[in-house]
Design a protein around this motif. Structure first.
Motif, short mmCIF file in Angstrom:
data_model
loop_
_atom_site.label_atom_id
_atom_site.label_comp_id
_atom_site.label_asym_id
_atom_site.label_seq_id
_atom_site.Cartn_x
_atom_site.Cartn_y
_atom_site.Cartn_z
N SER A 1 -13.15 -118.88 -55.27
CA SER A 1 -11.26 -117.95 -55.55
C SER A 1 -11.93 -116.70 -55.29
CB SER A 1 -11.30 -117.91 -57.05
OG SER A 1 -10.14 -116.57 -57.49
N THR A 27 -7.72 -126.64 -56.56
CA THR A 27 -7.18 -125.45 -55.70
C THR A 27 -7.81 -124.51 -54.82
OG1 THR A 27 -5.01 -125.50 -56.81
CG2 THR A 27 -5.08 -123.42 -55.25
N SER A 76 -8.52 -121.22 -54.43
CA SER A 76 -7.02 -119.73 -54.86
C SER A 76 -7.52 -118.64 -54.08
CB SER A 76 -7.31 -119.70 -55.77
OG SER A 76 -6.51 -118.31 -56.75
N SER A 120 -5.15 -116.22 -54.86
CA SER A 120 -4.52 -115.49 -55.77
C SER A 120 -3.85 -116.29 -57.08
CB SER A 120 -3.08 -114.70 -55.57
OG SER A 120 -2.27 -115.81 -55.33
N LEU A 121 -4.17 -115.60 -58.57
CA LEU A 121 -4.00 -116.83 -59.35
C LEU A 121 -2.21 -116.79 -59.39
CD1 LEU A 121 -4.50 -117.13 -62.39
CD2 LEU A 121 -4.39 -116.07 -63.13
N GLN A 125 -1.07 -117.86 -56.60
CA GLN A 125 -1.09 -119.52 -55.75
C GLN A 125 -0.79 -120.48 -56.49
OE1 GLN A 125 -4.45 -118.88 -53.59
NE2 GLN A 125 -3.79 -121.11 -52.13
N THR A 126 -2.81 -120.19 -57.77
CA THR A 126 -3.14 -121.35 -58.95
C THR A 126 -1.73 -122.13 -60.04
OG1 THR A 126 -4.84 -120.64 -58.27
CG2 THR A 126 -4.58 -121.70 -59.91
#
Length: 291
Positions: A154, A212, A214, A216-217, A219-220
């Motif tokens: 992340s 995933t 990531s 960004s959150l 995008q997740t």
């Protein structure tokens, strides 16, 4: 200027009901919290106190218990549908019923008898059903309290900045959140594998979060919603609420210690809150489903 009555509804909130099925030595628990809201032609009770159209909320509570006894609780969705369809025909004035069922999971205690259970963590399953007198129904299933974490894979950088920005970009961070997900079904079949559907959606949410990489959150969130829709053609929309459970690396330099991204402070507030909907471009109108 005239004063008129606006939209309104009433009902019984948080009726706790536990059904124990005792077929054989292995018992089965359904532990639920039920909320009922009814609406329709209820102007008389509001404007003059004439209660002839009002089905008492105590009666609604009793109906929950009676239905649990008569029909059992196969799933949150099926129980909510049974109740909603019943209440829309309970009195001539009631046109619409909204029933919310939260279901709390219990696990069998390993090695114990078939009647010994331990309450599962903080995760809660739920279902919201809207039903009209004409039989039209909308079903939204959900899950809350599902806490997940990726300890790497992340990043967060390249974001906008101004004179108040102090956050440093990072190429390796902990990503943690408490998933609140709700998903809308395109139709209500006569017989539905609600439990199988729930398990499949939950598994898809977890797989997408874990798989995933990531940036960004946000995008997740999109990856999680997309996975649910790709794997479940009977679902047309997913809404997700993902609070960012921030984990900040502790500055250990005052103790002349290095912190190689190993020791963190888990902050509970303030937190970033990411919310979004992922849906099919041909999704049918939601009507009151999300209310």
């Amino acid at each position: 200027m005239s004063i008129v009555l606006g939209p309104n509804r009433y009902g019984k909130a948080e009726t706790r009901v536990v059904r124990v099925d005792r077929d054989g030595a292995r018992h089965r628990i359904k532990d639920c919290n039920v909320g009922v809201s009814l609406s329709g032609d209820l102007h008389r009770t509001h404007l003059s106190g004439d209660n002839r159209d009002v089905l008492p909320t105590d009666t609604q509570k009793n109906t929950v218990y009676a239905f649990a006894a008569k029909y059992g609780i196969a799933s949150a969705e099926e129980f909510a549908l049974l109740l909603a369809r019943h209440f829309t025909g309970a009195t001539p004035a009631i046109r619409h019923a909204r029933v919310v069922v939260e279901e709390y999971a219990w696990d069998r205690i390993p090695g114990a008898s078939g009647h010994s259970f331990a309450r599962s963590g903080g995760e809660v399953r739920d279902a919201t059903v809207h039903c009209d007198r004409d039989g039209a129904a909308h079903v939204v299933s959900g899950i809350g309290g599902l806490v997940v974490m990726n300890t790497t894979d992340s990043e967060f950088h390249g974001f906008a900045g101004d004179e108040y920005t102090t956050l440093a970009p990072t190429r390796d961070r902990i990503l943690a959140t408490e998933v609140r997900a709700r998903w809308r079904h395109t139709a209500v079949p006569d017989r539905a594998g609600w439990d199988d559907s729930y398990r499949k959606v939950r598994s898809g949410l977890l797989d997408a979060f874990a798989q995933t990489y990531s940036f960004s959150l946000q995008q997740t969130l999109y990856a999680m919603g997309s996975r649910v829709l790709a794997d479940n053609p009977e679902i047309c929309e997913v809404r997700l609420t993902l609070p960012n459970r921030h984990h900040f690396a502790v500055d250990l330099s005052p103790f002349r210690l290095d912190n190689d991204n190993r020791v963190f402070h888990a902050a509970d507030r303030p937190y970033g809150l990411i919310e979004g909907s992922v849906l099919r471009d041909d999704a049918p109108d939601a009507g009151p489903a999300w209310e």
